[in-house]
Scaffold this motif. Sequence first.
Motif, short mmCIF file in Angstrom:
data_model
loop_
_atom_site.label_atom_id
_atom_site.label_comp_id
_atom_site.label_asym_id
_atom_site.label_seq_id
_atom_site.Cartn_x
_atom_site.Cartn_y
_atom_site.Cartn_z
N SER A 107 1.36 10.86 -0.78
CA SER A 107 2.14 10.46 -1.96
C SER A 107 3.27 11.44 -2.22
O SER A 107 4.40 11.03 -2.55
CB SER A 107 1.23 10.35 -3.18
N LEU A 150 -4.48 11.38 0.60
CA LEU A 150 -3.66 10.40 -0.13
C LEU A 150 -2.67 11.10 -1.05
O LEU A 150 -1.51 10.68 -1.16
CB LEU A 150 -4.56 9.45 -0.91
N THR A 187 0.82 -1.21 0.00
CA THR A 187 0.00 0.00 0.00
C THR A 187 0.86 1.26 0.00
O THR A 187 0.56 2.23 -0.70
CB THR A 187 -0.95 -0.01 1.21
N THR A 196 0.83 3.89 -3.11
CA THR A 196 0.50 5.29 -2.82
C THR A 196 1.62 6.21 -3.28
O THR A 196 1.37 7.30 -3.79
CB THR A 196 0.23 5.46 -1.31
N VAL A 236 -0.73 7.07 -6.93
CA VAL A 236 -1.82 7.41 -6.03
C VAL A 236 -3.12 7.63 -6.79
O VAL A 236 -4.21 7.34 -6.26
CB VAL A 236 -1.44 8.65 -5.18
#
Length: 287
Positions: free
Chosen positions: A168, A164, A77, A81, A85
């Motif tokens: 990133s 997010l 994950t 990301t 992303v």
Amino acid sequence: MTVARPFTKWAGGKTQLLPELRRRVPSYFGHYWEPFVGGGATLFDVLQQGRTADSDSAGTTGDNVTINDSNKWLIATYRATRDNVVGVIAYLREYEAGYRKGGAEFYYEVRRRNPMLLVDQAAAFIFLNKTGFNGLFRVNKAGDFNVPHGKRAGEVTICDAENLHACSRLLQGVQIQHGDFEAPPGVSGCAKEGDFIYFDCPYWPVSASSDFTAYTKEPFGPAEQERLRDLALRLKARGCRVLLSNADVPPVRALYAKGFTIERVEARRAINSDASKRGNVGELLIC
């Protein structure tokens, strides 16, 4: 610009302890290592504080940071990301729409899936973390994720695209490793004098009923705790600065009685399924 926050809820997360942790982070250091990255509260804070020797007004550069975790889903994950992303967000929005319609049934359907694409794996991981019981990550002896549904379909934000994107941006250049905290290449062989290492390992259980260390199918018991202590001693002898977190229990105090400074802090923990047993607990910061 958005302040990046952990994109997962993680048992033992350090967001509420950041003021205490900041006081113990060196003003400047070379490379930052976090071998048990977990939810990343300390990571994102360090990246935004800008304290490495090569930092500038924009904050710590990811090129000076290495994170690791033994949880392969979590590491996948982080990588997705960092690298794509937009793709993670697209899949996560699909999961969010499915959940609004299907609730618990959709949750268990996703839990049974085995996505092939990295961005889909990451989105599924975030979705299950947001909608599972209390943000817990737990696997059985076969290594299968087995957390029940959290029963809060209308109460949770699943896709926080703005955050997010912020995460990133900070993860660009960060070296993301998967494996044991001592596995090469990693902190054991590569950390140098002047580097700073934060170890937030699975805590020593405070009782037989509070063992939430099953983040992977491999155990993290007394032998692993001793290996960690020995590694911390070697790193200190090398000229590195180390900081460790653990539970305030007699075995941990005994383990770090020689060669370390131990300080107690308090944090509110809400992982217990019995709400009456949640509250402030003692934790140790060791350096």
